[in-house]
Design an enzyme around this catalytic site. Structure first.
Site, short mmCIF file in Angstrom:
data_model
loop_
_atom_site.label_atom_id
_atom_site.label_comp_id
_atom_site.label_asym_id
_atom_site.label_seq_id
_atom_site.Cartn_x
_atom_site.Cartn_y
_atom_site.Cartn_z
N ASP A 144 1.52 5.58 13.51
CA ASP A 144 2.11 4.23 13.42
C ASP A 144 1.00 3.24 13.69
O ASP A 144 -0.18 3.58 13.57
CB ASP A 144 3.29 4.08 14.38
CG ASP A 144 4.34 3.10 13.85
OD1 ASP A 144 3.99 1.93 13.64
OD2 ASP A 144 5.50 3.50 13.64
N HIS B 162 -0.69 3.25 10.79
CA HIS B 162 -0.25 2.14 9.95
C HIS B 162 -1.19 0.95 10.00
O HIS B 162 -0.87 -0.11 9.47
CB HIS B 162 1.16 1.70 10.35
CG HIS B 162 2.21 2.71 10.01
ND1 HIS B 162 3.54 2.53 10.31
CD2 HIS B 162 2.13 3.93 9.41
CE1 HIS B 162 4.24 3.59 9.91
NE2 HIS B 162 3.39 4.46 9.37
#
EC number: 3.2.1.15
Length: 362
Positions: free
Chosen positions: A199, A221
């Protein structure tokens, strides 16, 4: 008689001072979480020696005495239970956190990983709550396999240096393993972080005077501002993200704001960022998030102003998009765009309200 009385008083005061002195400069070594919790207030140096934190319990280092040094030694581990955590919580002023040579914090997150992160499945504990850890420093920690989010930061004047968060074992089932989530904080510096996760490497939800530099972010991410909007604090100001590498990630650098909400993102600099094998977006600014997903329709309640993209370079996979800018009408302004060279992916035809100087086709 007066001499005897004075001598007795002096002796009594001396004994009291002698009894108090160890509380001011006491070094403590704890081998259990319960001992650390009960004894922390009387220690100026705390060594956490191979602590196995019981299932469903927090290694509670809140309310530390001003100036305390905390040293992680050996391997810190955590029992398994479905719960929200955190696994570690720490607060205090002028706190120094570090680890002994060869030490590590092993969360063994695979016991919780089910591909759903914090969106369902097993209830997973967050890792480290650094709330009200002010005028403090965290240096050199090596953290492995957090169940979900890593460091939750709500602090003033906190410096984090040379911290490693290695969730590389979670490539298939790890999810929402953000490394650093920052909110309602001022003067935060993160320098030399090494992150392997699934993430955001960095997510700034609110705060001012924040620096992230010399970072290495692999597999997640990317470096994110937001999502902004819908919280009690919706202002991000004076942020510098620089001299960092983002590899094998979904996004490179990102600003995202919530559909229909208000807030401010201003004076944010992305400088000297190298991207490699980005799968979705190299650079992305989106003002259309609703319920965690983009809608394709931007709104202008969050102002995104005085933004710098300087020397953001590198590669996006052919299935991805180099640059995507979706701003509300008039909400993105006064951007500086120089030395941007992101290639390998598609050129977006869906950009809207791109501010002067920026481009979706660089």
């Amino acid at each position: 008689m007066h001499f005897l009385q004075n001598a007795v008083v002096a002796a009594t005061m001396g004994a009291a001072l002698a009894a108090a002195a160890p509380l001011e400069k006491r070094s403590c070594t704890f081998t259990s979480a319960s001992a650390a919790k009960s004894g922390k207030s009387s220690c100026s140096t705390i060594t956490l020696d191979n602590i196995a934190v019981p299932a469903g319990e927090t290694l509670d280092l809140t309310g530390l005495k001003k100036g305390t040094t905390v040293i992680f030694e050996g391997e810190t581990t955590f029992g398994y239970k479905e719960w929200k955590g955190p696994l570690i919580s720490m607060s205090g002023t002028d706190i120094t956190v570090k680890q002994a040579s060869g030490a590590k914090i092993n969360c063994d997150g695979a016991r919780w990983w089910d591909g759903k992160g914090s969106n369902g499945g097993k209830t997973k504990p967050k890792f480290f709550q650094a709330h009200k850890l002010d005028q403090s420093s965290i240096t050199g920690l090596k953290v492995y396999n957090t169940p979900v989010q890593g460091f939750s930061i709500l602090a003033d004047h906190l410096t984090i240096t040379d911290v490693t968060i290695d969730n590389s074992a979670g490539t298939s089932k790890g999810h929402n393993t953000d490394a650093f989530d920052i909110g309602q904080s001022t003067y935060i510096t993160i320098d030399g972080a090494t992150v392997y996760n699934q993430d955001d490497c960095l997510a700034i939800n609110s705060g001012e005077h924040i620096t992230f530099t010399n970072g290495y972010c692999d597999g997640g991410h990317g470096l994110s501002i937001g999502s902004i909007g819908g919280r009690s604090d919706n202002t991000v100001n004076d942020v510098t993200i620089s001299n960092s590498k983002v590899l094998n990630s979904q996004n490179g650098v990102r600003i995202k704001t919530i559909y229909g909400k208000t807030g401010t993102v201003e004076n944010v600099k992305f400088e000297d960022i190298t991207l490699s094998d980005i799968s979705k977006y190299g650079i992305v600014v989106e003002q259309d998030y609703e319920n965690g997903s983009p809608t394709g329709t931007p709104t202008n309640g969050v102002k995104v102003e005085d933004i710098t993209f300087k020397k953001v370079t590198g590669s996006v996979k052919s299935s991805g998009t180099d640059i995507y800018i979706l701003c509300g009408s008039g909400s993105c302004s006064n951007w500086t765009w120089s030395g941007v060279d992101v290639t390998g992916g598609k050129k977006s035809s869906k950009c809207k309200n791109v501010p002067s100087g920026a481009s979706c086709s660089d």
